[in-house]
Each structure stands twice: as structure tokens, then as C-alpha cells.
Write an enzyme that holds these catalytic residues in place. Structure first.
Site: not given
Length: 318
Positions: A99, A298
């Protein structure tokens, strides 16, 4: 065993977790995470012969939370990594990020290739600087509803997420994971400014198998100082675009690896699917084709620890 201590770097104190001996591997977390998001990587990487270090990056956890918004630019974040490598007594390291940690890892390799033995990014692909400031571009494209723009409003998201930190984090983790039934898959993360972001997120009765209640407790505790430091990273997106102008068109040249989830919302951001498809041609330093993890959302290294560990160890030992 994972050990913890504080290290002075680049004008701030960072909390780090470390384990193992051998070549240094620095693991950089994203939002809203902490060093603990790498809990499943410490043992396997250490057993493979590496010294593994994961900091709480500035603005997170037990590390310092500078008050000024402009203390969170990409140059500050890369500076922290460079200073951390040196503070650990090393001249170079492998740098791995997930991320927001991925742009920090990619830019460390881009700006200081002399200090990076290899770089791996999870979720967020390598940086190719666009022609417009990102916040301005998303403001125009989505009328200010893209989550970056929502985060950019001083105090707004800070207050929403801090109202019930544990619930906010539980919703974040579930909504963006591969186990959620299409909550964010293929959609742009747009926010109704009147309702806030959390209102549209499902709140699971049971956590997904990869996230225990204890892990959520650790993450919740790491945000005891609030979310402002973490959100300040987003508030520098346009400033980062300005600061990185000298590297426009530059490409990461260090050996590289990119891993992402098939159901990761980041992979559907505007222009990202096309970028991922073109990466092997754009970046010759990639050691293999981008790795797409089927069914993964994610939270790459948390949702698919075995596959991520295998790919990382293969890359690091090659």
C-alpha cells in the site's frame, strides 16, 4: 523472537520490530496499518537467512507523529528509510512495501539505488509520474468524491475514523479484502461527503480468517494517537508530485518484484490496469511478470502470507 526498540532517524524516533540475521530486509506498511501487518513474514524471512526489520512509519503507532502536514512528503519518508538502514549499521538493504509503503519502497529505489539491493511492491505498482497533480486530477474526475480528496480535508476523516477506532479499522479491513462479496471490487472508492466513508462499508459479524481479534486489537491500539499523522501522507500527494519533478520519466532500475491481488481495489484505479499490463516493457528490472493472486483483495501479505512469502524468498535469494 521478534524484538522491539526505538531508533532515532532523520529527526524522528521510529519504533521498529526486528528478527533474524543476515542481509537486511526492510518491510514498510501502508494505511491503515502498522509493523504488525508483516507478522506473517518475520519467521519465514528470518529462517531463510535474512535480518527482517519493520518500522511503524512516521505518523503511525509508537513512532513520532510530527505536527506539521508538510513533514510527511515522499522525501521525508524516503529519508526515514535511508536513515534507518544506516542506523542499523548497514550500507544497503532489500526494501519491501505494501500500500503506501510500496511508493516509499519504489521511491527509495528510484532516489537511492546505491542503497537498495532489490525492491518489492505489494498492491501499488511502481511510480510513473503523471502529467497532473494527483489530488487535482481526482478532484476534477470525481467531483471531489475520490477518497484521496476526502482525506485531504483537514480534520474531517480524522474525526470520522477516531469516533470508534476499532469499528473503523474492522470495516476497512473487511471491505477491501478478497473475502468481502464485491464490496469494493471493480469500483472506485468514492465517498459521500455528507455521510462519510464508513457509512457505506459493511461491518462483518465475523472477521475474515486471516485477521484475528487479537490482530485487530493490536492494530486498534496502534491508532491510540488518532489518524491525523497517517492521513497527512495523503495530504502531500500534490506536493510529492511537485517534489519529484526532477525524476519525471525516470524508471526504477534495481531488481524488482510486483505482487497484487486479483480483487484489490487499487488495481482498478484509473490507469492502473493498463500500467500493470505494460509493466514488463516499461521496467526491464522486473525479475518476473507481475504476480496476480487469485481471489486476494488489498491486504496482500496478510490475506495470502504463504504465497507472498514464497515469492519474496525466491526473489530475495535469487
Amino acid at each position: 523472537m521478534v524484538e522491539h526498540r526505538m531508533v532515532d532517524v532523520n529527526g524522528v524516533r521510529l519504533h521498529i520490530a526486528e528478527q533474524g540475521e543476515g542481509p537486511l530486509v526492510v518491510l514498510l506498511h501502508g494505511f491503515p496499518e502498522s509493523w504488525h501487518s508483516w507478522r506473517n513474514q518475520f519467521g519465514p524471512l528470518a529462517e531463510a537467512g535474512f535480518r527482517v526489520v519493520a518500522p511503524d512509519q512516521r505518523g503511525y503507532g509508537r513512532s513520532d507523529h510530527p505536527a506539521d502536514v508538510d513533514a510527511y512528503t515522499i522525501l521525508h519518508l524516503v529519508g526515514d528509510v535511508v536513515a534507518l538502514i544506516q542506523a542499523l549499521g548497514e550500507e544497503s538493504a532489500y526494501v519491501v512495501g505494501h500500500d503506501w509503503g510500496a511508493p516509499v519502497a519504489w521511491h527509495t529505489a528510484l532516489l537511492r539505488p546505491d542503497m537498495v539491493r532489490g525492491v518489492a511492491g505489494l498492491s501499488v505498482p511502481p511510480p510513473f509520474r503523471g502529467t497532473q497533480p494527483p489530488l487535482a486530477a481526482m478532484e476534477e474526475k470525481y467531483a471531489g468524491r475520490f477518497y484521496w480528496n476526502y482525506f485531504n480535508r483537514p480534520g474531517v476523516a480524522d474525526a470520522e475514523f477516531a469516533k470508534d477506532t476499532r469499528t473503523a479499522l474492522r470495516k476497512f479491513l473487511y471491505s477491501a479484502c478478497g473475502d468481502a462479496p464485491g464490496a469494493l471490487e471493480g469500483k472506485q472508492p468514492l465517498v459521500d461527503p455528507e455521510r462519510g466513508w464508513l457509512a457505506a462499508m459493511p461491518d462483518p459479524a465475523v472477521l475474515p480468517h486471516w485477521c484475528t481479534e487479537d490482530a485487530l486489537d493490536v492494530l486498534t491500539d496502534s491508532f491510540s494517537q488518532g489518524f491525523t499523522g497517517a492521513l497527512n501522507w495523503y495530504r502531500n500527494l500534490d506536493r510529492n508530485w511537485e517534489l519529484t519533478a526532477p525524476w519525471h520519466g525516470a524508471v526504477v532500475t534495481r531488481p524488482a518484484l510486483y505482487i497484487y491481488g486479483e480483487r484489490d481495489v487499487v488495481a482498478s484505479f484509473p490507469g492502473t490496469p493498463e500500467l500493470i499490463e505494460r509493466l514488463p516493457g516499461l521496467m526491464p528490472s522486473l525479475r518476473r511478470e507481475p504476480i496476480e493472486l487469485a481471489g486476494c483483495g488489498h491486504w496482500t501479505q496478510q490475506e495470502r502470507p504463504d504465497e507472498v512469502n514464497t515469492a519474496l524468498i525466491d526473489f530475495l535469494t535469487a
